[in-house]
Design a protein around this motif. Sequence first.
Motif, short mmCIF file in Angstrom:
data_model
loop_
_atom_site.label_atom_id
_atom_site.label_comp_id
_atom_site.label_asym_id
_atom_site.label_seq_id
_atom_site.Cartn_x
_atom_site.Cartn_y
_atom_site.Cartn_z
N HIS A 280 1.84 -8.10 -8.99
CA HIS A 280 0.72 -7.22 -8.63
C HIS A 280 0.59 -7.06 -7.12
O HIS A 280 0.39 -5.95 -6.62
CB HIS A 280 -0.57 -7.78 -9.19
N GLU B 207 -9.82 -9.49 1.26
CA GLU B 207 -9.90 -8.81 -0.04
C GLU B 207 -8.92 -9.36 -1.07
O GLU B 207 -9.01 -9.03 -2.26
CB GLU B 207 -9.65 -7.31 0.15
N THR B 208 -7.97 -10.20 -0.64
CA THR B 208 -6.94 -10.68 -1.57
C THR B 208 -7.47 -11.68 -2.57
O THR B 208 -7.16 -11.61 -3.77
CB THR B 208 -5.76 -11.28 -0.79
N ALA C 117 -9.32 -10.46 -5.75
CA ALA C 117 -8.36 -9.83 -6.68
C ALA C 117 -7.50 -10.88 -7.37
O ALA C 117 -7.21 -10.79 -8.57
CB ALA C 117 -7.48 -8.84 -5.92
N GLU D 64 -8.99 -12.71 -10.45
CA GLU D 64 -8.87 -12.07 -11.76
C GLU D 64 -7.65 -12.58 -12.53
O GLU D 64 -7.63 -12.54 -13.76
CB GLU D 64 -8.78 -10.55 -11.58
#
Length: 278
Positions: free
Chosen positions: A46, A64-65, A68, A71
């Motif tokens: 991803h 921001e990593t 993500a 998840e």
Amino acid sequence: MPNRKNTTLDIEQRLLIDAIYYKYHFDFRGYAQASLKRRLQAALIHFGCKTISQLQDRVLHERETFPALLEYLTVQVSEMFRDPSYFRALREQVVPLLRTYPSLKIWVAGCSAGEEVYSLAILLREEGLLERSLIYATDINPAALKKGEAGVYDIARMPASTENHAQSGARSSLSEHYSAAYGRVVFDKSLRKHMVFSDHSLATDSVFSEVQLVSCRNVLIYFDRELQDRALGLFKEALCRKGFLGLGAKESLLFSSHAASFDDFVLKDCIYQKKAVL
């Protein structure tokens, strides 16, 4: 001679998990490493990273990593009334005893996006207990908690959920508890007012309330033995005398250091009762 590639991967994985703990205070050190490895391999694709070390660099330096990546590290697979026999056992054998309490507190640990929370709330409403109940729904994933609070789900999932609900011994139609529009369903606010969604880690946090029922299903299978014992210790501490613990179909108290604190209640559905005297 050990496989050098696997050894390197293992080292990289441990370093990433440590980095996450020290920077973000999310503790995955007690999670089953084989399961984490599979999820990290999907995350590498991803994020377009060739190695876990590259991913670690991004986790540490790109704000921001990590959200993500979370998840991938947390398992967000659930459905309404999953394993209907579990809910039928609650309805037929646990609820009659829960009726004896003037008020009820229930803890759904590892609640994901809230499907089990809404399932329990509907069951309690059908059994006339919702108005005196409060359900604590906890998870470590902020995005999942936000989804749970919203109570909005894909309408394509409702036929399977409706069938599960019926098999649980339903006293109503599932559609009575939500409204549908634009490919989504929204569950009634009257259900949500009996829920508290909150961040809580079974790896690092403490008990926050006494409860009559803990439901933690398909969570412990992702923990190593030590973390499983820690979580079960929290559940034992939270439960009132003769309170109930529900686990997932592939989970058991059998090898836990806390097994002696519980009696089998509905063993085939992994429901246990805390002993009156420990």
